[in-house]
Scaffold this active site. Structure first.
Site, PDB file in Angstrom:
ATOM      1  N   GLU A 285     122.498  28.030  12.139  1.00 16.62           N
ATOM      2  CA  GLU A 285     123.598  27.885  11.182  1.00 16.62           C
ATOM      3  C   GLU A 285     123.163  27.132   9.931  1.00 16.62           C
ATOM      4  OE1 GLU A 285     123.396  24.096  13.263  1.00 16.62           O
ATOM      5  OE2 GLU A 285     123.335  26.162  13.944  1.00 16.62           O
ATOM      6  N   ASP A 327     106.322  43.850 -22.544  1.00 13.02           N
ATOM      7  CA  ASP A 327     106.002  44.270 -23.904  1.00 13.02           C
ATOM      8  C   ASP A 327     105.021  43.247 -24.468  1.00 13.02           C
ATOM      9  OD1 ASP A 327     105.953  45.544 -26.305  1.00 13.02           O
ATOM     10  OD2 ASP A 327     108.071  45.251 -26.787  1.00 13.02           O
ATOM     11  N   ASP A 590     113.377  42.482 -23.986  1.00 13.06           N
ATOM     12  CA  ASP A 590     114.464  41.858 -24.741  1.00 13.06           C
ATOM     13  C   ASP A 590     115.190  42.820 -25.652  1.00 13.06           C
ATOM     14  OD1 ASP A 590     112.522  42.339 -26.611  1.00 13.06           O
ATOM     15  OD2 ASP A 590     112.397  40.277 -27.367  1.00 13.06           O
TER      16      ASP A 590
END
Length: 846
Positions: A285, A327, A590
């Site tokens: 748990e 890139d 981006d």
């Protein structure tokens, strides 16, 4: 809003109904509406309320049955056991809840740093606010690259195109325009005067009046079906398999213990409570808490290195990442692009080339690229005599953009783009005296040679061309991009980033293959790679990529590290092919069109300055565009996997050993080997001892290579290491029963202490593959381990508490025997562990 569809209403009626104006809302009124309507976060994951988190932990079926059984026992007179069991269960749940909540709060605070923002008019001034704070009636400015933050109508627009693929499935840009009288369209997605939350701006600009926010938006109503959930990581899948394995083992144990109890005619209620306490104790748990705290700590450490983690599981994928696709602009270069020259066909500086390039960039309505910004920053040209008529926006297939402009009644099409494409569609070339002549094959070859020469020196180039148009031409289309006159080249320099070479070498040393995916030509890319000391290997161009099948591409992936002139869709294809080979793939992008690749990658990485659509698709945001911080993120990801794995190895081997010990004890003893409250206390103390693992130090060699989930290793480790504890438990049984003639209380006390102390100190052996004393644990790990071991030794002597748990004082001889058992146990564990890892290292494929 009224029942009337907002897009069909006139602008004036909408402004009146929303009690707004084109100058925006007052800040106080906006705050009131935010409090009334709630945040504008339809697609954001909802944080589960604290009370519900606690309820879910207590709602564990095993825990409920245990509490009911102990309550039944209390009804027969054993109230003390019920109170103690309830107290231990509540303490365990609170320990888990507090640790995980603190970790999640830290992560939420980090996410706020990179939350999407919008330009909003408040108190007649434009400010930048988190998208979640928008309310109905706000007036928002949208530009290319933005995510539309809410549903609304356009108050004004200019060359405004959006991508609605998320809502409609249509991937082509859709033109939108302001309409004062509304739009009669039946569906909101078909209305031309509406921009919808979740869509992205491809080009142009607009002013949006927010009409619906949060769950009231089209996206909000369909969020559960439209927002694709990422598939589980290999680590998450492995954790589920591990949990199911422990669950099956626990079920078998409970059935065996119950069967033994029935066979020996023990009280069924005591046996049931004991079996359930064992099941609760053996269930891992603590695993969700350990994983969350470990990941959160990794996220906080990464934030100190200016890396913000939006999705915690992405840290695991960072640690497992084999390939990084990136890139080059801003990552391998400084992203300080400067226009150094503007030359004609002979290589001479030409003001004509600069003027044409400047006008094209100035009037282009799409998201300005770094090259556009370099052109506009190079010099100022008075645009007032010129008027824009129309535009053919840039796209990655054509790799060019055209604008139709007018001056003094004369109209001209100005085009700029990839030199090889521009040269191909030109039929003439300008001469230095302003005249033009046919672009013969020889002249075309000269232009290409000049292009290759400058590219080979590391310069980036754009081709510039133009054509006179009729005075009555009001539109320009793709078909107009032909028979142009080539003016010359715009020549740019983007110097290599000083830190990139070291970062590339560090990633390679860490086992991460880097593949550069760029829209630039091969000469520029190769020159940059050479300056950085990066072996580009073989090169595939976008044209070659189109001709290759996926199978052929897979065959060439091994020696290709540079892809040139590739489109966003081709980047996506490269990533998907790499994933087909079983590799964990990261992508750093981006751009406005990088979102599909960012979402498809196992780890989507973007930068804080990226377009909104790219930031929204990414899992990780870099506040600095630097490969060095990516390497640090990779190492942090591996550390989190290693520390989570320590808990898994400990839990699996300890539980497996306890199974054998419990079954054997049940066969030879006429009484329960431990009381249920003692079993639960063992679980609580051992859980406490392991809460320092997320902070633990990690051996450098453990994070040298990508780390993948190995379920087979865990199973073998459990089978090999688990019986060691059983062996020493049996030795303890023999000493207690034969030497000390122990009764029930002394047996339980003696075994409780021996079992728990050896289990706790086993942490120091399992946490490292090195020799026990060759790896230094974190101070918190050592303090918690020694502290809980000391507590275990002290429990039988603590007034009151020892009585609650029915402990007795062991004889002095026991404490002479215990150190020898613990020392022998650690020696045996260390020897078997080192033999196990040595054997694993010799196995094929490792």
């Amino acid at each position: 809003m009224t029942e009337t569809a907002f897009w069909r209403q006139s602008t004036a009626s909408l402004l009146a109904e929303l009690a707004s104006a084109e100058s925006g809302l007052a800040a106080k009124e906006a705050a009131r509406r935010l409090l009334r309507d709630g945040g504008n976060d339809a697609a954001a994951p909802k944080r589960t309320p604290a009370w519900l988190q606690l309820t879910r932990r207590l709602a564990n079926p095993l825990v409920i049955i245990l509490l009911l059984a102990s309550a039944l026992s209390a009804a027969t007179g054993d109230v003390a056991s019920f109170v103690i069991i309830t107290g231990i269960v509540v303490l365990s749940v609170l320990l888990d809840f507090v640790q995980e909540s603190r970790a999640q709060n830290a992560v939420d605070a980090l996410r706020e740093q990179v939350a999407l923002r919008a330009d909003v008019r408040r108190d007649s001034a434009e400010i930048r606010l988190p998208v979640a704070q928008l309310v109905r009636g706000d007036v928002v400015r949208l530009t290319a690259g933005d995510m539309v933050p809410a549903d609304g109508v356009l108050l004004s627009s200019r060359d405004f195109f959006v991508n609605q693929a998320l809502l409609t499935g249509e991937s082509y840009p859709v033109g939108k325009h302001a309409a004062e009288q509304g739009d009669p369209a039946a569906e909101v997605s078909e209305a031309g005067n509406v921009a919808l939350a979740g869509t992205s701006v491809i080009s142009g600009s607009a002013i949006l009046l927010v009409c619906q926010t949060g769950r009231g938006t089209t996206l909000g109503q369909l969020a559960d079906t439209l927002i694709a959930k990422r598939p589980p990581t290999s680590f998450e899948i492995g954790l589920r398999r591990f949990s199911m394995l422990i669950l099956r083992i626990t079920l078998v144990l409970v059935l065996l213990v119950m069967a033994e109890s029935m066979a020996f005619h023990r009280p069924w209620i005591d046996s049931l409570i004991f079996a359930l306490a064992l099941a609760v104790g053996l269930t891992p748990e603590l695993l969700p808490m350990i994983m969350t705290v470990t990941l959160a700590r990794g996220a906080v450490r990464l934030s100190q290195r200016r890396v913000i983690v939006k999705s915690l599981p992405a840290i695991h994928n960072l640690g497992a990442m084999d390939v990084l696709c990136t890139d080059k602009t801003g990552t391998l270069t400084e992203a300080r692009i400067a226009l150094t020259r503007h030359v004609d066909m002979f290589g001479n500086n030409s003001e004509r080339v600069l003027t044409l390039a400047w006008l094209n960039s100035h009037f282009e309505s799409g998201l300005k690229s770094p090259l556009d910004e370099a052109i506009l920053a190079h010099g100022t040209i008075d645009p007032s005599p010129w008027r824009k008529i129309d535009e053919v926006p840039f796209d990655f297939e054509r790799r060019r953009v055209s604008v139709l402009v007018e001056r003094d009644g004369a109209r001209m099409l100005i085009l700029k783009g990839a030199p090889e494409e521009v040269i191909r569609i030109c039929s003439s070339v300008e001469t230095p005296d302003g005249a033009s002549k046919d672009l013969t094959d020889d002249l075309r070859a000269e232009l290409r040679a000049r292009f290759d020469e400058l590219s080979g020196q590391g310069f980036r180039l754009l081709g510039i061309a133009s054509r006179a148009e009729p005075v009555d031409q009001t539109k320009c289309v793709l078909a107009d991009e032909k028979d142009l006159t080539f003016a010359g080249f715009a020549v740019f320099l983007d110097p290599p980033k000083l830190s990139a070479g070291a970062a590339l070498a560090a990633l390679a040393a860490a086992g991460v293959a880097v593949k550069v995916l760029t829209g630039d030509n091969e000469h520029v890319a190769r020159h940059l790679c050479a300056e950085l000391g990066f072996d580009a290997g073989n090169v595939i161009t976008g044209t070659e990529l189109t001709a290759l099948s996926d199978e052929a591409l897979i065959g060439r992936m091994g020696d290709v590290r540079l892809f040139c002139r590739v489109t966003p869709q081709q980047k996506l294809r490269v990533i998907m092919v790499l994933k087909r080979t079983g590799q964990t793939v990261g992508f750093l992008g981006d751009g406005i069109n990088d979102a599909p690749a960012l979402h498809a990658a196992d780890v989507g990485i973007s930068v804080d300055s990226a377009a909104d659509v790219a930031k929204a698709a990414a899992d990780i945001i870099l506040l600095e565009q630097d490969l060095g911080v990516v390497h640090e993120g990779v190492m942090e990801g591996r550390r989190t996997i290693v520390n989570t794995g320590k808990y898994i190895l400990m839990a699996s081997s300890a539980n497996f050993g306890n199974i054998f010990s419990m079954v054997l004890a049940g066969l030879i003893l006429p009484f329960l080997p431990l009381l249920p409250i003692q079993v639960l206390l063992t679980n609580l103390i051992y859980d406490l001892a392991q809460t320092g693992l997320p902070l633990d130090n990690v051996d450098p060699e453990a994070v040298e290579r990508p780390i993948h989930w190995e379920m087979r290793l865990i199973e073998r480790f459990m089978i090999v290491m688990g019986p060691i504890s059983t062996l020493f438990d049996v030795a303890t049984f023999a000493v207690l029963l034969l030497l000390f003639r122990a009764d029930e209380s002394l047996f339980r006390t003696g075994w409780f202490v021996e079992s728990l102390v050896t289990q706790i100190l086993m942490i120091f052996a399992v946490r490292t593959r090195r020799h026990l004393f060759a790896s230094r644990p974190h101070k918190a790990v050592a303090a918690l381990a020694f502290g809980t071991a000391t507590l275990t030794l002290a429990l039988p002597f603590l007034p009151g508490i020892s009585g609650w748990f029915e402990f007795v004082h062991p004889p002095a001889a026991y404490f002479a025997f215990l150190p020898a058992v613990v020392a022998a146990f650690l020696v045996m564990t260390e020897l078997v562990k080192r033999a196990f890892y040595a054997r694993m290292a010799r196995m094929p494929g490792r």
